[in-house]
Design a protein around this motif. Structure first.
Motif, mmCIF file in Angstrom:
data_model
loop_
_atom_site.group_PDB
_atom_site.id
_atom_site.type_symbol
_atom_site.label_atom_id
_atom_site.label_comp_id
_atom_site.label_asym_id
_atom_site.label_seq_id
_atom_site.Cartn_x
_atom_site.Cartn_y
_atom_site.Cartn_z
ATOM 1 N N ALA A 105 0.889 -1.215 0.237
ATOM 2 C CA ALA A 105 -0.077 0.167 0.073
ATOM 3 C C ALA A 105 0.865 1.451 0.057
ATOM 4 C CB ALA A 105 -0.753 -0.024 1.258
ATOM 5 N N ALA A 106 1.860 1.432 0.979
ATOM 6 C CA ALA A 106 2.994 2.555 0.839
ATOM 7 C C ALA A 106 3.479 2.519 -0.446
ATOM 8 C CB ALA A 106 3.760 2.322 2.153
ATOM 9 N N ALA A 107 3.721 1.546 -1.039
ATOM 10 C CA ALA A 107 4.773 1.638 -2.347
ATOM 11 C C ALA A 107 3.760 2.183 -3.573
ATOM 12 C CB ALA A 107 5.190 0.314 -2.939
ATOM 13 N N ALA A 108 2.313 1.788 -3.568
ATOM 14 C CA ALA A 108 1.706 2.410 -4.334
ATOM 15 C C ALA A 108 1.224 3.809 -4.106
ATOM 16 C CB ALA A 108 0.215 1.762 -4.245
ATOM 17 N N LYS A 109 1.239 4.409 -2.867
ATOM 18 C CA LYS A 109 0.918 5.599 -2.537
ATOM 19 C C LYS A 109 2.321 6.350 -3.014
ATOM 20 C CE LYS A 109 -3.100 5.303 -0.738
ATOM 21 N NZ LYS A 109 -3.253 3.822 -1.091
ATOM 22 N N ARG A 110 3.427 5.765 -2.908
ATOM 23 C CA ARG A 110 4.696 6.573 -3.072
ATOM 24 C C ARG A 110 4.515 6.713 -4.744
ATOM 25 N NH1 ARG A 110 9.558 7.376 -1.078
ATOM 26 N NH2 ARG A 110 8.940 6.566 0.889
ATOM 27 N N ARG A 111 4.442 5.650 -5.525
ATOM 28 C CA ARG A 111 4.348 5.911 -6.801
ATOM 29 C C ARG A 111 3.448 6.817 -7.308
ATOM 30 N NH1 ARG A 111 4.428 0.090 -6.790
ATOM 31 N NH2 ARG A 111 2.332 -0.149 -6.882
#
Length: 252
Positions: free
Chosen positions: A23-29
């Motif tokens: 989830a954090a990786a998706a928000k970072r992208r």
């Protein structure tokens, strides 16, 4: 309306992102695509995304006056992140107020299939032609009506048409300016906006003024353009004026 949709310009601005995992990786992208500078919990920023749903982190950030999005916890969110259809510079955001991310995703996929890839090119062509449009139609009302007519279904620069961006110069050379006056009648079957036909909903979105009896519900009038005049009347006008006018009345 549960929220006010806005588009934030984040390029070069700090945004707090906390949490680990997918989830954090998706928000970072997503934030990187918007050009944001991603910082940790202690960073100075006006908004934050708590990607792991940690309520304690969210509380600490809120206490600092930071606007917070908390993944999968809509009751803790100051703002939500929509599903996005990207036809840069055209952006379409679909939100459900946190009720169902799956529904927002399904709607995005449907809309993605409808919108041509050249939609962004049309937006840029209209931007580049802004001065020419003002010269072609100096009057603001006539200009808006001409743009509405051009972008309407089947119009010379229909956004869903074939390469509408390339048609902008031809549209500017057309003789008709889309300023003729029209009065159309909508007979409402009910006071529910969902019962409007697609044609009636489109007319409400285009009309310059709405003439209506006093018993027409506010929920219907809210579907009209925000700057359209609302005029209570006992019957349709004799001289409605330039552009598109509507006469609304309840059926029966």
């Amino acid at each position: 309306m549960h929220s006010l949709p806005v588009f934030l310009r984040l390029r070069g601005r700090a945004v707090i992102l906390t949490g680990e995992g997918e989830a954090a990786a998706a928000k970072r992208r997503l934030l990187e695509r918007a050009g944001a500078l991603i910082v940790g919990e202690d960073g100075a920023a006006a908004i934050a995304i708590v990607a792991d749903g940690d309520a304690l982190v969210a509380a600490r950030l809120k206490a600092r006056g930071v606007l917070v999005n908390v993944t999968d916890k809509p009751d803790l969110c100051d703002f939500t992140l929509p599903a996005i259809v990207d036809r840069d510079p055209v952006l379409i955001a679909i939100g459900t107020g946190g009720a169902s991310a799956g529904l927002a995703k399904a709607l995005r996929q449907r809309i993605e299939a409808l919108l041509p890839a050249r939609l962004g090119a049309l937006a840029m062509a209209l931007r580049d032609a802004r001065q020419a449009v003002r010269m072609r139609w100096p009057d603001a009302g006539a200009r808006r009506r001409a743009i509405d007519a051009g972008l309407a279904a089947g119009g010379p620069i229909d956004p869903l048409g074939d390469a509408p961006d390339r048609a902008v110069p031809l549209w500017l050379e057309r003789e008709d300016g889309g300023t003729e006056g029209r009065l159309l009648t909508i007979r409402l079957l009910s006071g529910e906006p969902d019962d409007l036909t697609l044609r009636a909903a489109r007319w409400l979105g285009q009309a310059d003024r709405i003439y209506h009896r006093a018993d027409v519900p506010a929920a219907i009038l809210d579907r009209a353009r925000a700057d359209a005049a609302r005029i209570v009347a006992e019957g349709p006008p004799v001289s409605p004026g330039e552009g598109l006018s509507l006469w609304l009345e309840m059926e029966g």
